[in-house]
Scaffold this motif. Sequence first.
Motif, short mmCIF file in Angstrom:
data_model
loop_
_atom_site.label_atom_id
_atom_site.label_comp_id
_atom_site.label_asym_id
_atom_site.label_seq_id
_atom_site.Cartn_x
_atom_site.Cartn_y
_atom_site.Cartn_z
N VAL A 1 -5.74 10.05 9.27
CA VAL A 1 -4.40 10.56 8.95
C VAL A 1 -3.48 9.34 8.92
N THR A 2 -2.77 9.17 7.83
CA THR A 2 -1.88 8.02 7.68
C THR A 2 -0.47 8.49 7.37
N THR A 3 0.48 7.61 7.58
CA THR A 3 1.86 7.93 7.22
C THR A 3 1.99 7.89 5.70
N GLU A 4 2.84 8.72 5.19
CA GLU A 4 3.12 8.73 3.74
C GLU A 4 4.32 7.82 3.48
N ALA A 5 4.13 6.57 3.82
CA ALA A 5 5.18 5.58 3.65
C ALA A 5 4.56 4.29 3.13
N ILE A 6 5.29 3.60 2.30
CA ILE A 6 4.81 2.33 1.77
C ILE A 6 4.71 1.32 2.92
N SER A 7 3.59 0.62 2.95
CA SER A 7 3.41 -0.42 3.97
C SER A 7 2.96 -1.71 3.29
N GLU B 1 -11.55 7.38 5.05
CA GLU B 1 -11.12 8.56 4.29
C GLU B 1 -10.72 9.73 5.18
N HIS C 1 0.86 -1.19 0.00
CA HIS C 1 0.00 0.00 0.00
C HIS C 1 0.90 1.24 0.00
N VAL C 2 0.42 2.32 -0.60
CA VAL C 2 1.25 3.53 -0.71
C VAL C 2 1.23 4.38 0.55
N THR C 3 0.38 4.02 1.53
CA THR C 3 0.36 4.72 2.82
C THR C 3 0.31 3.70 3.93
#
Length: 161
Positions: A128-134, A125, A94-96
């Motif tokens: 707030v999520t991290t902007e990191a691949i998980s 929606e 996932h991209v976040t």
Amino acid sequence: MKDILIIGAACAAALLLGGWLYFSGGNSISGGGAVSMIVLDEGMDSGAVTSRTNYRIKNQEELEALWNMVHGTGAPTTVDFSKKEIIAVFDGTHVTGGYEVAVASIVEAEDGVRTVSIVRTEPGENCVTTEAISSPFQIVVVDKSAVPYAHEEETVVRECK
């Protein structure tokens, strides 16, 4: 004094019985029911496993190959594959952040099929999520069985305010 000896003997018997049941490792499921499991590993970065997939690991060599895909280095815990096997679930990339995957339960039905219930959690929606691949994953150890496996999946959306 006699009461203390009786209580002590009962406690010792309970400990011996519990230890025997725990370490015997035999399939405690006869005719259907919940299958106990222990989480061996879980995390948010499944390494080289980038797609949504599941694995049934039946020997140490397969576990070492899986461990290398997930962690790249190091050695996994040694598992007694004469009594145990491993189920590994992967949610894909996932991209976040904000995604999770877990084995909610494993049930062996009367017809001799083990069903693995997988819960996938994703952020709503407003989260707030991290902007990191998980790439979430979970690896569990269960009693060995010769029966086939099936799986069912549920996706839960975590709502945030």
